[in-house]
Design a protein around this motif. Structure first.
Motif, PDB file in Angstrom:
ATOM      1  N   ARG A 149     -12.828   4.562   3.182  1.00 41.33           N
ATOM      2  CA  ARG A 149     -13.636   3.725   4.052  1.00 41.33           C
ATOM      3  C   ARG A 149     -14.044   4.520   5.295  1.00 41.33           C
ATOM      4  N   THR A 208       0.854  -1.185   0.000  1.00 41.30           N
ATOM      5  CA  THR A 208       0.000   0.000   0.000  1.00 41.30           C
ATOM      6  C   THR A 208       0.888   1.232   0.000  1.00 41.30           C
ATOM      7  N   SER A 214      -1.537  -3.455  -3.686  1.00 42.98           N
ATOM      8  CA  SER A 214      -2.882  -3.240  -3.170  1.00 42.98           C
ATOM      9  C   SER A 214      -3.265  -1.780  -3.423  1.00 42.98           C
ATOM     10  N   ASP A 215      -3.854  -1.123  -2.436  1.00 44.63           N
ATOM     11  CA  ASP A 215      -4.290   0.264  -2.613  1.00 44.63           C
ATOM     12  C   ASP A 215      -3.108   1.183  -2.883  1.00 44.63           C
ATOM     13  N   ALA A 220      -8.932   3.999  -2.048  1.00 44.42           N
ATOM     14  CA  ALA A 220      -9.966   3.330  -1.260  1.00 44.42           C
ATOM     15  C   ALA A 220     -10.343   4.225  -0.083  1.00 44.42           C
ATOM     16  N   GLY A 256      -5.130   4.518   0.757  1.00 43.25           N
ATOM     17  CA  GLY A 256      -6.227   4.007   1.557  1.00 43.25           C
ATOM     18  C   GLY A 256      -6.544   4.961   2.691  1.00 43.25           C
ATOM     19  N   THR A 270      -9.228   5.808   5.922  1.00 43.56           N
ATOM     20  CA  THR A 270     -10.283   5.359   6.822  1.00 43.56           C
ATOM     21  C   THR A 270     -10.555   6.445   7.850  1.00 43.56           C
ATOM     22  N   SER A 276      -1.429   4.935   3.819  1.00 46.36           N
ATOM     23  CA  SER A 276      -2.593   4.552   4.599  1.00 46.36           C
ATOM     24  C   SER A 276      -2.857   5.631   5.639  1.00 46.36           C
TER      25      SER A 276
END
Length: 257
Positions: free
Chosen positions: A228, A173, A195-196, A226, A199, A201, A176
């Motif tokens: 979330r 990633t 992956s991302d 992404a 990301g 969140t 994050s």
């Protein structure tokens, strides 16, 4: 290292004081090596510039510091294996190549764990610009079929953090972000992501603009950005390699406002 000094004027003379006074000394420009960096960071004050000499730096950590004028770290000549801040307010990091610190192995399961090349925890008013962040798949000597591992930059429980004009490659990633407010991610490039690319969140009042993201064939999730949980993220101008993004290859262009 001698503590920062303060100078006061009296009718009779100028008195040099160590622990009290009327005017703080001007910001300093300091050059650090891998062996001297911990002491220099411990003694650094408001507005100082710390220049990292060419070399390899292991586990660079800054904890529990507040700088009224940001401390600048010029890492353009350095290779850093793990850079992290905890409860830091006021920091500007320029350049540098960042790689993952050594992985750890769980004693019970035997599972190998990969960590972050750069991590900002509970930190405020921090910028990282013009950095090169490499994961296991793109470090020198990596085999052609190497598997991307680790996180390039982790930002957690922080505020007003900006990452700009940086290159991320060969990671699981790229970046994050969790439980962070006022995050800005601008004009960065991702390649060979497993992956991302990005990301987020529970990211509040955050901006993701004009980033370029590319995974590789057979990537794990093939997600570009992404988002979330709860929060608010403004995104525009982000371009994803054809066929990678979940919902199209690019965002609407950014306005000039």
């Amino acid at each position: 290292m001698i503590p920062r000094r303060l100078i006061c004027a009296t009718p009779a003379a100028a008195i040099l004081l160590i622990s009290a006074g009327c005017a703080q000394s001007a910001p300093q420009r300091l050059t650090a090596s891998p062996s001297t960096l911990p002491a220099i960071l411990a003694a650094a004050g408001d507005g100082d510039v710390v220049v990292l000499a060419k070399g390899e730096y292991q586990d660079v950590a800054i904890k529990n510091r507040t700088f009224e004028k940001p401390l600048t770290i010029d890492a353009r000549a350095a290779t850093v294996f793990g850079f992290r801040t905890t409860n830091v307010d006021g920091l500007k990091v320029i350049g540098g190549e960042y790689r993952l610190p050594p992985p750890t192995t769980n004693a019970k399961t035997g599972k190998v764990g990969y960590h972050q090349a750069v991590r900002f925890d509970r930190s405020r008013n921090v910028t990282l610009t013009a950095a090169t962040v490499k994961g296991t798949a793109t470090v020198p000597g990596a085999p052609q079929d190497a598997y991307g591992e680790g996180i390039g930059t982790l930002v957690y429980q922080s505020e007003n953090v900006e990452v700009s004009d940086s290159q991320y490659s060969g990671l699981k990633t790229g970046i994050s972000v969790g439980r962070t407010e006022g995050f800005r991610f601008l004009r960065n490039t991702f390649s060979f992501q497993r992956s991302d690319g990005i990301g987020l969140t529970d990211a509040r009042d955050s901006i993701v603009r004009n980033n370029k993201i590319r995974t590789y064939p057979g990537a794990e999730y093939r997600a570009s950005i992404a988002i979330r949980g709860k929060g608010s993220v403004q995104r525009c101008g982000n371009v994803v390699a054809p066929g990678v993004g979940k919902s199209g290859d690019k965002d609407p262009p950014c306005s000039n406002r």
